[in-house]
Structures are given as structure tokens and as C-alpha cells.
Design an enzyme around this catalytic site. Structure first.
Site, short mmCIF file in Angstrom:
data_model
loop_
_atom_site.label_atom_id
_atom_site.label_comp_id
_atom_site.label_asym_id
_atom_site.label_seq_id
_atom_site.Cartn_x
_atom_site.Cartn_y
_atom_site.Cartn_z
N ASN A 126 0.81 -1.23 0.00
CA ASN A 126 0.00 0.00 0.00
C ASN A 126 0.84 1.28 0.00
O ASN A 126 0.42 2.29 -0.55
CB ASN A 126 -0.99 -0.01 1.16
CG ASN A 126 -0.34 -0.21 2.51
OD1 ASN A 126 0.83 -0.59 2.61
ND2 ASN A 126 -1.09 0.03 3.57
N LYS A 149 12.83 -6.45 1.01
CA LYS A 149 11.97 -7.19 0.09
C LYS A 149 10.62 -6.48 -0.02
O LYS A 149 9.84 -6.49 0.93
CB LYS A 149 11.74 -8.64 0.55
CG LYS A 149 11.00 -9.48 -0.51
CD LYS A 149 10.53 -10.80 0.03
CE LYS A 149 9.20 -10.67 0.73
NZ LYS A 149 8.07 -10.26 -0.16
N GLY A 201 2.71 -5.68 7.36
CA GLY A 201 1.79 -6.52 6.60
C GLY A 201 0.70 -7.09 7.48
O GLY A 201 0.33 -6.50 8.50
N VAL A 203 -1.53 -9.76 9.95
CA VAL A 203 -1.31 -10.45 11.22
C VAL A 203 -0.84 -11.90 11.00
O VAL A 203 0.13 -12.33 11.63
CB VAL A 203 -2.57 -10.40 12.11
CG1 VAL A 203 -2.42 -11.30 13.34
CG2 VAL A 203 -2.85 -8.96 12.55
N PRO A 204 -1.50 -12.69 10.14
CA PRO A 204 -1.04 -14.08 9.95
C PRO A 204 0.41 -14.17 9.48
O PRO A 204 1.17 -15.01 9.97
CB PRO A 204 -2.01 -14.63 8.89
CG PRO A 204 -3.24 -13.80 9.03
CD PRO A 204 -2.75 -12.43 9.38
N THR A 205 0.80 -13.31 8.54
CA THR A 205 2.18 -13.33 8.06
C THR A 205 3.13 -12.86 9.16
O THR A 205 4.24 -13.42 9.32
CB THR A 205 2.35 -12.46 6.81
OG1 THR A 205 1.41 -12.88 5.82
CG2 THR A 205 3.75 -12.58 6.23
N GLU A 223 4.60 -4.34 12.24
CA GLU A 223 3.57 -3.32 12.04
C GLU A 223 2.47 -4.01 11.24
O GLU A 223 2.59 -4.19 10.03
CB GLU A 223 4.15 -2.12 11.30
CG GLU A 223 3.35 -0.84 11.50
CD GLU A 223 2.17 -0.75 10.55
OE1 GLU A 223 1.06 -1.10 10.99
OE2 GLU A 223 2.35 -0.35 9.40
N CYS A 257 -3.55 0.30 6.89
CA CYS A 257 -3.67 -0.53 8.09
C CYS A 257 -4.27 0.20 9.28
O CYS A 257 -4.99 -0.38 10.09
CB CYS A 257 -2.30 -1.10 8.47
SG CYS A 257 -1.03 0.17 8.64
N GLU A 360 -10.66 -6.89 9.35
CA GLU A 360 -10.05 -5.86 8.51
C GLU A 360 -10.39 -6.12 7.04
O GLU A 360 -10.04 -7.16 6.50
CB GLU A 360 -8.53 -5.83 8.70
CG GLU A 360 -7.85 -4.71 7.95
CD GLU A 360 -6.36 -4.62 8.22
OE1 GLU A 360 -5.83 -3.51 8.26
OE2 GLU A 360 -5.72 -5.68 8.40
N GLU A 437 8.01 2.49 14.52
CA GLU A 437 8.69 3.14 13.41
C GLU A 437 8.54 4.64 13.61
O GLU A 437 7.61 5.10 14.28
CB GLU A 437 8.07 2.69 12.09
CG GLU A 437 8.12 1.17 11.92
CD GLU A 437 8.03 0.70 10.49
OE1 GLU A 437 9.09 0.51 9.89
OE2 GLU A 437 6.91 0.48 10.02
#
Length: 463
Positions: A126, A149, A201, A203-205, A223, A257, A360, A437
Site C-alpha cells: 500500500n 523485500k 503486513g 497479522v497471519p504473516t 507493524e 492498516c 479488517e 517506526e
């Protein structure tokens, strides 16, 4: 570059284990040089990078618009925030220092703030360029190297950032870019020479990255997602609150987010507020993101557009009312007919247990919920696994501070929303992640303290 709605923009090979290792080793070699430079030397290089970005603002913003689909108006703001971030951390680079502590008997101790080494940054689609700068700024200021990445959906603009760092004079390989998806990310997280991972990114990742990092005892900054509350009290400035609700839901096609997607409105102004929000939402100009008057571009890709549409369909099935938008949009320009456009959506008659309110969506969908008392709305606002952001609109400044103090969220807004000055820390509570951050706080997450204890006399042995 040119707009390619619904078509392939470019093809980049995924970095495998060999390429990831080459990138890390290159960064490791550059780190030896960069970490030994003074803070002021690093400052000058980072200021030069900021200058190049500022000078090439229009070119980079155009690239980012094509890369992501957001309006050129927004992309320019992203690029401005990016060079401001590098300038800010350039300013801090020369001031990083430890402490001197006087001890008994003329002895003393001191601390050294030292870099971590090779840091990994994994970005989201995003805000591709801006996220890369948010991670690179504090990392490089502290003397680290970075392997970054980007998302495979937005691989282009970060490569330009790497070129800019090289032009500015960083050691070769200090900021490396690798391309790919989950497999490339796994190679980075497992690499023994990686000292830290910073991820933006889902939550699961984020959970998977944390698990991988744990095996190497690597610190992480996460984050992650959000389902943030925006609380509108009846004593607010209505026009300002409506502006805030639009900013909290429709930036970057709603793909943000920290968006305030649960809009709690005090019942006595519910109808007035809702009517005005719907009227303003229907006026949002959708279309070619490179046109100056466009305010909403295309969503990132077809699967994501379908996912957002699925949330709206489910919301209707669960009893929510679509007050406006939510349908696909086909621009008049025939070259844009395959683009992933939809009209921004406002949902009424929402309940706290609806999927559209709990999960979300990451698209231009606002859910409006009525409330009656401050105590009630705070309990409902905090009843979520997320804790990234929250906002309040009221003319009562005591109430405003009282409410944000009670919100379980890392980033709170009073009478505004989605402002992201680089001077202020950004990050979440609960499942929205940890670490920060931006601001001075980020320095803590890209450096480590070494303690040195100095004895000025003979050692007294207990043996």
C-alpha cells in the site's frame, strides 16, 4: 512507465536462497564500512539521498502511482514523507550517543549505542516507497545495512530507492533489494547473518515471521493490521468530523492498516452525520490515478477487489445497509476498462458482531455504528484483537484526552486522522504488532546498548 490497468506491468525473477545469500553477504561487507563512519558522515550521505528524492519527486510519484494504483495527489504526499523521513534520521545520526555513569572510588561506566548489523525490511504494497524509507531511515542512521523485500505486487519503486542510495554515496550493497514472495521472505528470516527483521503486513504473516525469527533469536518489529475505532461525539465540529471520517477510510482506496473503519457516532447526530458522509463520499472522483483531479484510484489487484466485494456482500446478508457505493466502477476511458475500480462504500445499520465490523477489510468500506455514552463506546471500541490506531472528534478537550488515554491503541488522533509526521512514533498494541517506526523511538529498535564498566584501582577478590 505507463498505466497498464489489468495488465502485467513488468516481470521480475524471484530471489532464491542463493540470491538472498548474495544480497546478505553484500550488505554485510558494506556494513563493515558504513558502521565505522561517523554519524556526521552518515548524515551527509542520507541528506543527499533525501535531496535526490525531493528533486525527483514527480518522477518517483508517477512511478508509485503506476506501481500501486493510488492517485498521483496521494503519491506525491508519500514521496514527501519519504524524503522528510531520511532528513529526520540524517539529523539524528550525528547525535547518537551513550551515557557516562560515575561509580564509587573514581570508577566509572559508560554505554555505547551500536548498530545491529544486516537488518531485513519486508514491505507492504500500500505504501511501497514510503515504508522502505521508514525502515531504511533509522536503520542506516544507526549504522546498519539493510536487505529489503518489497511486496511482489509492488516491486518497482523500491528498486529506484536503492539506486538513489547508491547515487548518494552509500557503500555498494548497503541497501539491497530482493524480489519475491513468501519463500524469499523465509530465506531472509532464516539467514544466520541477518540481525533483525522489520515487517509491515498482515497479522497471519507477522505471526509466521515472528516464529521464524525466534529460531535465530532475532529481534523483530511488526507493524500489522488494524480495525481502528473513530469516535464522533455530538459536540464535535461536524464538518471537521466528516472530513476526518473520509480521511480515516478512503485514503489509498481504503488500503491502509491504521484506517478508522469502525466509525462510532453519538446517536443524537447520527442521521445528520451519516447524511453528510454519504453526500461527500458520492462526490469522490474515481478514475485514472494520474489525472490531477482523481482522488481514488484502483485497488491493488483482482483477488483483492473480489475479497472486498465479498465483505460487502456478507455485510448485506448480515443486515447492514449499503448507504452508497460498494459496486464496481468502470471508468469512461476505454483504456481503463480492465482496472480494479469500485465505488467507496458506506455501511449503515451495523452491529458490533458483524464480520464487516470485526475483520479488517482493507478497502474503501466505512461502517457506521451509533453509541449513547462515553463509557459504552470505549468498551466497544476496545473490544477487538487489534490496537493500531484510534481517533476522537470533540470540542471538549478534557474528554478528548480522557478518551485517547482509555483507547488501547498505539497511535491516536484528536480532531484529525491519518496524519503521519515522521517525528512521532508509529506502531500498535495487541495483535497489531510491537516495536515502533518513526520518531526517536525507532532508534531503540535498530541499535543495541553495550555497557562498559571501568575499574580505576585494583580488583578486590572475594577468593
Amino acid at each position: 512507465f505507463k498505466m497498464c490497468p489489468g495488465r502485467v506491468l513488468c516481470k521480475l525473477p524471484c530471489s532464491g536462497e542463493k540470491e538472498v545469500d548474495l544480497a546478505v553477504q553484500s550488505a554485510k561487507a558494506a556494513f563493515k564500512i558504513w558502521s565505522q563512519m561517523s554519524g556526521m558522515e552518515r548524515c551527509r550521505v542520507m541528506l543527499e539521498a533525501a535531496r535526490i528524492i525531493r528533486e525527483q519527486r514527480e518522477e518517483i510519484a508517477t512511478m508509485e502511482t503506476i506501481n500501486n494504483g493510488k492517485s498521483i495527489f496521494e503519491a506525491r504526499v508519500d514521496i514527501d514523507i519519504s524524503w522528510q523521513c531520511l532528513e529526520y534520521y540524517a539529523g539524528l545520526a550525528g547525535s547518537l550517543a551513550g551515557e557516562h555513569i560515575q561509580l564509587p572510588g573514581g570508577c566509572f561506566g559508560y554505554t555505547r549505542r551500536e548498530p545491529l548489523g544486516v537488518c531485513v525490511g519486508i514491505g507492504a504494497w500500500n505504501y511501497p516507497f514510503q515504508i522502505a524509507c521508514w525502515k531504511a531511515g533509522p536503520a542506516l542512521a544507526c549504522g546498519n545495512a539493510m536487505v529489503f523485500k518489497p511486496s511482489p505486487f509492488t516491486p518497482v519503486s523500491v528498486v529506484r530507492l536503492a539506486e538513489i542510495f547508491t547515487e548518494a554515496g552509500v557503500p555498494k550493497g548497503l541497501f539491497n533489494v530482493v524480489q519475491g514472495g513468501a519463500a524469499t521472505g523465509q530465506f531472509l528470516c532464516h539467514h544466520p547473518d541477518v540481525a533483525k527483521i522489520s515487517f509491515t503486513g498482515s497479522v497471519p504473516t507477522g505471526m509466521k515471521i515472528m516464529e521464524m525469527a525466534a529460531k535465530g533469536i532475532k529481534p523483530v518489529t511488526l507493524e500489522l493490521g488494524g480495525k481502528s475505532p473513530l469516535i464522533i461525539f455530538s459536540d464535535c465540529s461536524l464538518e471537521n468530523a466528516v472530513n476526518g471520517a473520509l480521511m480515516a477510510n478512503f485514503l489509498t482506496q481504503g488500503e491502509v492498516c491504521c484506517n478508522g473503519t469502525r466509525v462510532f457516532v453519538e446517536r443524537k447526530i447520527l442521521d445528520t452525520f451519516t447524511k453528510e458522509v454519504v453526500k461527500r463520499t458520492q462526490k469522490i472522483k474515481i478514475g485514472d490515478p494520474l489525472l490531477e483531479d482523481t482522488r481514488m484510484g484502483a485497488l491493488i489487484n483482482r483477488p483483492h477487489l473480489d475479497r472486498v466485494q465479498g465483505f460487502i456482500k456478507q455485510a448485506k446478508e448480515q443486515g447492514a445497509e449499503v448507504l452508497c457505493g460498494g459496486d464496481l466502477y468502470v471508468p469512461d476511458d476505454p483504456k481503463l476498462k480492465n482496472g480494479y475500480y469500485m465505488r467507496p462504500c458506506v455501511l449503515g445499520n451495523c452491529k458490533d458482531d458483524m464480520t464487516c465490523v470485526k475483520e479488517e477489510i482493507f478497502g474503501p468500506v466505512m461502517s457506521i455504528l451509533p453509541f449513547d455514552t462515553e463509557e459504552e463506546v470505549l468498551e466497544r471500541a476496545n473490544a477487538t484483537k487489534y490496537g493500531l490506531a484510534g481517533g476522537v472528534f470533540t470540542r471538549d478537550i478534557q474528554k478528548a484526552h480522557r478518551v485517547v488515554a482509555a483507547l488501547k491503541a498505539g497511535m491516536c488522533f484528536i480532531n484529525n486522522y491519518n496524519a503521519s509526521p515522521v517525528e512521532l512514533p508509529f506502531g500498535g498494541y495487541k495483535s497489531s504488532g510491537f516495536g515502533r517506526e518513526n520518531g526517536r523511538a525507532a532508534i531503540e529498535y535498530y541499535s543495541q546498548l553495550k555497557t562498559v564498566c571501568v575499574e580505576m584501582g585494583d580488583v578486590e577478590s572475594v577468593f
